[in-house]
Design a protein around this motif. Structure first.
Motif, short mmCIF file in Angstrom:
data_model
loop_
_atom_site.label_atom_id
_atom_site.label_comp_id
_atom_site.label_asym_id
_atom_site.label_seq_id
_atom_site.Cartn_x
_atom_site.Cartn_y
_atom_site.Cartn_z
N ALA A 1 37.58 25.32 8.65
CA ALA A 1 36.14 25.13 8.85
C ALA A 1 35.51 26.37 9.48
O ALA A 1 36.18 27.36 9.80
CB ALA A 1 35.91 23.90 9.73
N LEU A 2 34.19 26.32 9.69
CA LEU A 2 33.43 27.43 10.25
C LEU A 2 33.95 27.79 11.64
O LEU A 2 34.23 26.91 12.46
CB LEU A 2 31.95 27.04 10.33
CG LEU A 2 30.97 28.12 10.79
CD1 LEU A 2 30.82 29.19 9.71
CD2 LEU A 2 29.61 27.49 11.10
N ASN A 3 34.08 29.09 11.91
CA ASN A 3 34.52 29.60 13.21
C ASN A 3 35.88 29.07 13.64
O ASN A 3 36.17 28.96 14.83
CB ASN A 3 33.49 29.28 14.30
CG ASN A 3 32.16 29.97 14.05
OD1 ASN A 3 32.12 31.11 13.62
ND2 ASN A 3 31.06 29.27 14.34
N SER A 4 36.73 28.73 12.68
CA SER A 4 38.04 28.16 13.01
C SER A 4 39.20 29.05 12.59
O SER A 4 40.34 28.62 12.60
CB SER A 4 38.19 26.78 12.35
OG SER A 4 37.20 25.88 12.79
N ASN B 1 33.52 34.20 8.06
CA ASN B 1 32.75 32.97 7.80
C ASN B 1 31.86 33.12 6.56
O ASN B 1 30.67 32.85 6.57
CB ASN B 1 31.89 32.60 9.01
CG ASN B 1 32.73 32.12 10.18
OD1 ASN B 1 33.76 31.45 9.99
ND2 ASN B 1 32.32 32.45 11.38
N SER B 2 32.47 33.54 5.46
CA SER B 2 31.74 33.72 4.20
C SER B 2 31.65 32.41 3.42
O SER B 2 31.25 32.43 2.27
CB SER B 2 32.43 34.77 3.33
OG SER B 2 33.65 34.27 2.80
N TRP B 3 32.01 31.31 4.04
CA TRP B 3 32.05 30.00 3.38
C TRP B 3 33.00 30.02 2.19
O TRP B 3 32.80 29.36 1.18
CB TRP B 3 30.64 29.53 3.00
CG TRP B 3 29.83 29.16 4.20
CD1 TRP B 3 29.15 30.02 5.03
CD2 TRP B 3 29.68 27.86 4.77
NE1 TRP B 3 28.58 29.33 6.07
CE2 TRP B 3 28.87 27.99 5.93
CE3 TRP B 3 30.11 26.59 4.41
CZ2 TRP B 3 28.51 26.91 6.72
CZ3 TRP B 3 29.77 25.51 5.20
CH2 TRP B 3 28.98 25.68 6.35
N SER C 1 34.65 20.90 5.91
CA SER C 1 33.36 21.49 6.27
C SER C 1 33.15 22.78 5.48
O SER C 1 33.03 22.74 4.26
CB SER C 1 33.29 21.70 7.78
OG SER C 1 31.99 22.06 8.18
N MET C 2 33.11 23.93 6.13
CA MET C 2 33.01 25.18 5.38
C MET C 2 34.15 25.29 4.36
O MET C 2 33.94 25.71 3.22
CB MET C 2 33.06 26.38 6.33
CG MET C 2 32.95 27.74 5.64
SD MET C 2 33.00 29.15 6.78
CE MET C 2 34.77 29.28 7.05
N ASP D 1 39.31 32.96 6.80
CA ASP D 1 38.01 33.52 6.41
C ASP D 1 37.33 33.98 7.71
O ASP D 1 36.46 33.31 8.26
CB ASP D 1 37.17 32.48 5.68
CG ASP D 1 35.85 33.05 5.17
OD1 ASP D 1 35.62 34.26 5.35
OD2 ASP D 1 35.05 32.27 4.61
N SER E 1 26.25 36.06 0.85
CA SER E 1 25.34 34.92 0.91
C SER E 1 24.42 34.82 -0.29
O SER E 1 23.88 33.75 -0.58
CB SER E 1 24.48 35.00 2.19
OG SER E 1 23.76 36.22 2.21
#
Length: 617
Positions: A203-206, A229-231, A274-275, A226, A236
């Motif tokens: 997930a994001l920031n993980s 955090n480029s999803w 999530s992400m 990642d 983007s």
């Protein structure tokens, strides 16, 4: 005299400065599908790399292929790079660039340095120019194994790798083109072949919270990060999916490391939260041929998903096992997932869903599909259910209140190679040239929905072929549904509005309609198709007589499994009747087994007549 001495001093000083600025020990080695170029750095602010199929003595007429910054031998994550399997880190002061060749060629390299904005183009053989050509061949790049932690009975074996992406196409301003990843292998797989591969997207920031100690029994697991955090996509604007490319390169690197792993390429599974859930959907849509099944959890869903799928109707998506929180925000919650479920339903794609009355938090996702998502195999057919009348209401039933917790299609079960239903007799999945048979059990009795047999493997008639399906109750033998459908040549076939039972049903799709006793009696009363002698033998062939023919008339012969064994379309006119014969041989001339066969006479798709014939060798 003083003037001449001064000029000589200036020239000598210039030569001294030039020689001092030349980088040294330039080496180019091709291995693992890439060219590793190392050199000893100096005090330059930049370096320019040149390449040619001829030895380089001057940069004149050449264009630089890369600009290299100082400290290029340092990994941005920390430490110095390792460029050979289980090797030592590069010494301090060593620069590095890794290139991915596009053509087969023997290449020479040269490196110049830039200081104070001025490029020193002096070339010294064996110092900043290679004197032996490097033979390069395009191939799938492999990762460098940096360390191994052996497996024990309580922990996985951990293999840590580093991989470099294609330098030429990588967006260097966004992220470094190299990255590390690790692979977990359970000790239970150390002596087994063809293990499934599992990839988890965080997930994001993980990224910093990824652990390498999660045991995946009977699976090999890839741990990826990642960090930007480029999803799990890339930039983007959606125009460069560089992170996706990196994920796929890591998967290919593990698959190709056959010295350490034997991956079952038909059992590669992707999961993310999530992400990572969004990344899972992205990868499933853009690289569907890789995965047996995917599991996005708490993923945001936008209309780009349907737009991308619609632009590529040739792609066969893997089945999606989805989980979301009913109280989650719009794209992550019911609004986004109502779009997801509705789109998949209308396009007869495979999806199994569950939601709970929670927000953006982990929930119980293990029961979304019977047998979990590792039951799916990429080269095996499976059923996709669409528009079931017994689904919980996620918004598709406007005349009913919403269900804040519920399931979509999760109460269906079926027989497959990795998941049997022992309570149902004859639960084997059949996917052969002439027929498909699936045994399906439904946890909510009398559910009615469309069913699509997807990923058909051996059943592949010509596009436009009319097929016949029968849905029969296993408990009573009653025929619940019959009909015709057309095979469109895309390895799936759709049957609308079938009824499913708790006790189970058997659905068969064949190239000829299932013949019932009532139909046979009715056909006998119509003097259209006559068989004689019946029974017949090889020496006394079956005479097949009909009272009329058209240009499209054909006699097809089927065994009782619905498999066509021969077709005849040549008739002889005898006193106004049309006759052909069959001597019990198949289309290749082999004599078939004794038994009952169905003789089907087709004047057109709408006018078909069938009779039984008994063959005794």
């Amino acid at each position: 005299m003083i003037k001449n001495v001064t000029m000589i001093a200036i020239v000598l000083f210039s030569i001294t400065v030039s020689l001092a600025a030349v980088p040294t020990n330039l080496t180019a080695v091709f291995r693992k599908g890439q060219t590793f170029i190392t050199f000893t750095e100096n005090s330059a602010t930049q370096y320019k790399l040149y390449r040619s199929t001829l030895p380089i003595s001057s940069t004149k007429g050449l264009n630089p292929i890369a600009t290299i910054l100082p400290n290029s031998g340092v990994d941005p994550i920390g430490g110095r790079h390792v460029i050979t399997d289980l090797g030592s880190p590069l010494p301090a002061g060593t620069g590095l660039i890794v290139l991915t060749p596009k053509i087969s060629a023997a290449q020479y390299y040269a490196l110049t340095s830039i200081s104070a904005g001025i490029e020193d183009t002096v070339i010294v053989d064996g110092s900043n120019a290679t004197t032996v050509a490097t033979t390069e061949t395009p191939s799938c790049p492999a990762a460098v194994l940096t360390s191994i932690k052996p497996a024990t009975k309580t922990t996985d074996g951990i293999y840590r790798y580093y991989i470099w992406m294609d330098y030429d196409s990588w967006p260097h301003s966004a992220e470094y083109y190299g990255s590390s990843f690790s692979v977990n292998q359970s000790y239970t797989l150390s002596d087994k072949l063809f293990a499934p591969l599992y990839i988890y997207l965080h997930a994001l920031n993980s990224a910093d919270g990824i652990t390498e100690d999660l045991t995946q029994p009977d699976m090999i697991r890839i741990n990826l990060r990642d960090s930007k955090n480029s999803w799990w996509f890339g930039n983007s604007s959606g125009t460069d999916n560089y992170t996706q490319r990196r994920v796929i390169s890591c998967i290919n690197a593990v698959k190709n490391d056959t010295a350490r792993f034997a991956i079952d390429s038909n059992r590669i599974y992707l999961e993310g939260q999530s992400m990572g859930g969004k990344g899972t959907l992205h990868l499933a849509v853009n690289y569907p041929d890789i995965f047996a099944a995917v599991m996005p959890k708490l993923a945001p869903v936008y209309t780009w998903l349907g737009d991308t799928i619609s632009r590529h109707p040739e792609r066969e998506l893997p089945p999606v096992i989805d989980f979301f929180g009913f109280k989650d925000s719009d794209a992550f919650g019911r609004v986004g997932h109502m779009y997801l479920y509705t789109f998949f339903k209308s396009n007869h794609l495979g999806i199994f869903g569950k939601w709970q009355n929670i927000g953006h938090q982990a929930g119980g996702a293990t029961d979304v599909v019977m047998g979990r998502f590792s039951r799916f195999v990429k080269n095996e057919a499976y059923p996709a259910f669409s528009g079931s009348t017994r689904d919980w209401n996620y918004g598709q039933f406007t005349d009913k209140p919403l269900d804040s917790s519920g399931y979509m299609n999760s109460y269906f079960d079926w027989s497959s190679s990795l998941h049997r239903i022992p309570s149902l007799p004859g639960d084997t999945l059949i996917d052969c040239k002439d027929s498909v048979v699936m045994v399906i059990k439904c946890g909510r009795d009398n559910s009615i929905c469309d069913i699509t047999f997807r990923r058909l493997q051996r059943f592949s008639p010509d596009s436009g072929t009319v097929c016949y399906y029968t849905n029969r109750s296993i408990a009573t033998g009653e025929i619940l549904d019959t009909g015709r459908c057309v095979y469109n040549g895309k390895k799936f076939i759709i049957m609308p509005k079938l009824t499913f039972k708790v006790a189970g049903t058997r659905i068969s799709v064949k190239l000829a309609p299932e013949i019932t006793a009532e139909q046979l009696t009715a056909n006998k009363a119509v003097n259209v198709l006559n068989l004689s002698p019946n029974p017949f033998t090889v020496s006394k062939a079956l005479q097949i007589t009909v009272n009329n023919t058209t240009n499209s008339s054909i006699v097809k012969i089927f065994n009782l499994n619905g498999q066509m064994v021969k077709a005849v379309n040549h008739f002889v006119n005898i006193n106004g009747m049309y006759r052909t014969h069959w001597d019990g041989r198949d289309s290749k001339g082999g004599i078939l087994s004794s038994g009952v066969y169905i003789i089907q006479y087709s004047m057109s798709p709408e006018r078909q007549y069938s009779r039984k014939a008994i063959f005794n060798k």
